[in-house]
Design a protein around this motif. Sequence first.
Motif, PDB file in Angstrom:
ATOM      1  N   UNK A  25      41.972 -20.901  31.456  1.00 15.95           N
ATOM      2  CA  UNK A  25      42.222 -19.490  31.205  1.00 15.95           C
ATOM      3  C   UNK A  25      40.982 -18.667  31.475  1.00 15.95           C
ATOM      4  N   UNK A  26      40.941 -17.503  30.910  1.00 17.56           N
ATOM      5  CA  UNK A  26      39.788 -16.608  31.066  1.00 17.56           C
ATOM      6  C   UNK A  26      39.298 -16.202  29.678  1.00 17.56           C
ATOM      7  N   UNK A  27      37.994 -16.054  29.558  1.00 18.62           N
ATOM      8  CA  UNK A  27      37.410 -15.670  28.280  1.00 18.62           C
ATOM      9  C   UNK A  27      37.564 -14.164  28.053  1.00 18.62           C
ATOM     10  N   UNK A  28      37.917 -13.832  26.816  1.00 18.20           N
ATOM     11  CA  UNK A  28      37.957 -12.436  26.403  1.00 18.20           C
ATOM     12  C   UNK A  28      36.555 -12.009  25.959  1.00 18.20           C
ATOM     13  N   UNK A  29      36.326 -10.717  25.776  1.00 18.94           N
ATOM     14  CA  UNK A  29      34.971 -10.257  25.436  1.00 18.94           C
ATOM     15  C   UNK A  29      34.460 -10.748  24.074  1.00 18.94           C
ATOM     16  N   UNK A  30      35.369 -11.072  23.154  1.00 18.67           N
ATOM     17  CA  UNK A  30      34.939 -11.423  21.799  1.00 18.67           C
ATOM     18  C   UNK A  30      34.225 -12.771  21.768  1.00 18.67           C
ATOM     19  N   UNK A  31      33.075 -12.804  21.082  1.00 16.51           N
ATOM     20  CA  UNK A  31      32.349 -14.041  20.817  1.00 16.51           C
ATOM     21  C   UNK A  31      31.788 -13.987  19.404  1.00 16.51           C
ATOM     22  N   UNK A  32      31.630 -15.170  18.802  1.00 14.84           N
ATOM     23  CA  UNK A  32      31.111 -15.252  17.446  1.00 14.84           C
ATOM     24  C   UNK A  32      30.002 -16.300  17.379  1.00 14.84           C
ATOM     25  N   UNK A  33      28.979 -15.974  16.623  1.00 18.31           N
ATOM     26  CA  UNK A  33      27.901 -16.926  16.387  1.00 18.31           C
ATOM     27  C   UNK A  33      28.168 -17.625  15.054  1.00 18.31           C
ATOM     28  N   UNK A  34      28.345 -18.946  15.118  1.00 17.11           N
ATOM     29  CA  UNK A  34      28.634 -19.734  13.917  1.00 17.11           C
ATOM     30  C   UNK A  34      27.300 -20.263  13.405  1.00 17.11           C
ATOM     31  N   UNK A  89      18.087 -17.288  15.192  1.00 18.64           N
ATOM     32  CA  UNK A  89      19.051 -17.779  16.182  1.00 18.64           C
ATOM     33  C   UNK A  89      18.968 -16.933  17.446  1.00 18.64           C
ATOM     34  N   UNK A  90      19.109 -17.594  18.593  1.00 18.20           N
ATOM     35  CA  UNK A  90      19.006 -16.887  19.866  1.00 18.20           C
ATOM     36  C   UNK A  90      20.227 -16.030  20.163  1.00 18.20           C
ATOM     37  N   UNK A  91      20.109 -15.260  21.230  1.00 18.97           N
ATOM     38  CA  UNK A  91      21.226 -14.414  21.678  1.00 18.97           C
ATOM     39  C   UNK A  91      22.337 -15.286  22.263  1.00 18.97           C
ATOM     40  N   UNK A  92      23.567 -14.836  22.102  1.00 21.52           N
ATOM     41  CA  UNK A  92      24.697 -15.584  22.628  1.00 21.52           C
ATOM     42  C   UNK A  92      24.704 -15.525  24.153  1.00 21.52           C
ATOM     43  N   UNK A  93      24.789 -16.685  24.819  1.00 25.00           N
ATOM     44  CA  UNK A  93      24.882 -16.654  26.281  1.00 25.00           C
ATOM     45  C   UNK A  93      26.231 -16.100  26.730  1.00 25.00           C
ATOM     46  N   UNK A  94      26.214 -15.409  27.827  1.00 25.06           N
ATOM     47  CA  UNK A  94      27.448 -14.792  28.333  1.00 25.06           C
ATOM     48  C   UNK A  94      28.449 -15.861  28.754  1.00 25.06           C
ATOM     49  N   UNK A  95      29.725 -15.543  28.605  1.00 24.95           N
ATOM     50  CA  UNK A  95      30.778 -16.455  29.062  1.00 24.95           C
ATOM     51  C   UNK A  95      30.903 -16.371  30.578  1.00 24.95           C
ATOM     52  N   UNK A  96      31.450 -17.434  31.160  1.00 26.02           N
ATOM     53  CA  UNK A  96      31.697 -17.434  32.599  1.00 26.02           C
ATOM     54  C   UNK A  96      32.813 -16.439  32.918  1.00 26.02           C
ATOM     55  N   UNK A  97      32.688 -15.794  34.032  1.00 20.83           N
ATOM     56  CA  UNK A  97      33.742 -14.858  34.456  1.00 20.83           C
ATOM     57  C   UNK A  97      34.786 -15.604  35.275  1.00 20.83           C
ATOM     58  N   UNK A  98      35.961 -15.038  35.344  1.00 21.97           N
ATOM     59  CA  UNK A  98      37.023 -15.663  36.124  1.00 21.97           C
ATOM     60  C   UNK A  98      37.671 -16.822  35.383  1.00 21.97           C
ATOM     61  N   UNK A  99      38.377 -17.656  36.130  1.00 17.08           N
ATOM     62  CA  UNK A  99      39.122 -18.764  35.541  1.00 17.08           C
ATOM     63  C   UNK A  99      38.182 -19.895  35.122  1.00 17.08           C
ATOM     64  N   UNK A 100      38.406 -20.382  33.919  1.00 21.86           N
ATOM     65  CA  UNK A 100      37.584 -21.462  33.351  1.00 21.86           C
ATOM     66  C   UNK A 100      38.511 -22.570  32.866  1.00 21.86           C
ATOM     67  N   UNK A 101      38.114 -23.819  33.124  1.00 23.05           N
ATOM     68  CA  UNK A 101      38.843 -24.976  32.597  1.00 23.05           C
ATOM     69  C   UNK A 101      37.908 -25.757  31.681  1.00 23.05           C
ATOM     70  N   UNK A 102      38.347 -25.977  30.439  1.00 24.72           N
ATOM     71  CA  UNK A 102      37.535 -26.721  29.486  1.00 24.72           C
ATOM     72  C   UNK A 102      38.274 -27.978  29.041  1.00 24.72           C
TER      73      UNK A 102
END
Length: 266
Positions: free
Chosen positions: A75-84, A124-137
């Motif tokens: 799928x593709x990543x949405x803008x939301x990210x969380x630091x756990x 804690x460091x800054x969150x790295x950006x997600x990959x753009x486009x289609x991603x398979x995990x």
Amino acid sequence: MSRQVKRWIAMGVLGAILAVTFVQLGQWQLRRLEERRERNATVVAHESEGVQPYADVMNKVIEEEDQWYRVTATGTYLPDQFQVRYRSNNDALGSEVLAVMETDQGDTLLVDRGFMVRQPGQPDGELPATASGTVTVTGYVRRNERGDENAMTPHESSIRLINSDVLSRALGTDLVNGYITVIESDPAEAEVLVPVAPPALDEGPHLSYALQWFAFTVIGVIGIGVLVRADLRDRKKAKAAREKAGTSPDEAVDEEPSTPAPHEVG
């Protein structure tokens, strides 16, 4: 009832309370051991199976026995990210990065992208950006973490526990129950992120802890017996000393000696 007998009764009651407590703690450690063994068996069994589409496994409320299946999602990543925050991974301290994926199946899925080491003395460091486009995990299925809801509710994109139900309410969208921890990603994840390690397949210290609590029980019972025996021995010696001195054996054993008159001192 003499004071000595009362003391024995008090020691017996205290010993019984401690014995029951120690036995219960030992049994609790044995239960923890059994849970650890069951979890290890689940990890081994599920890792031996092939990788499955996430929708074949994550189509219900994920429970303990559903964890550690290997699944794949695209799928593709949405803008939301969380630091756990406040996490550990292979003895390193740091945080995990939780992203939200819109899958090609039309679902919204939580993806733990990996662990980010915190440098000693640094935040804690800054969150790295997600990959753009289609991603398979490809990753492990995990159930929702449990605890204080405040720890699951985002505060400036920061959480301490991962729970899809709470995050669903925070994001205003339906999330697939549970989440995935990434083993590998295409495109690859940022170098700063390392996969979250599965649990170590050992039994931990639970058996040794249980044996220690049971040993404390035995030691406590023996200790009380030793004290009572010592009291009995002292009573015998005191009685023999009185008889030798001509004291009537009918006198109370616990009788306190009277304070000598002033003219008798010295």
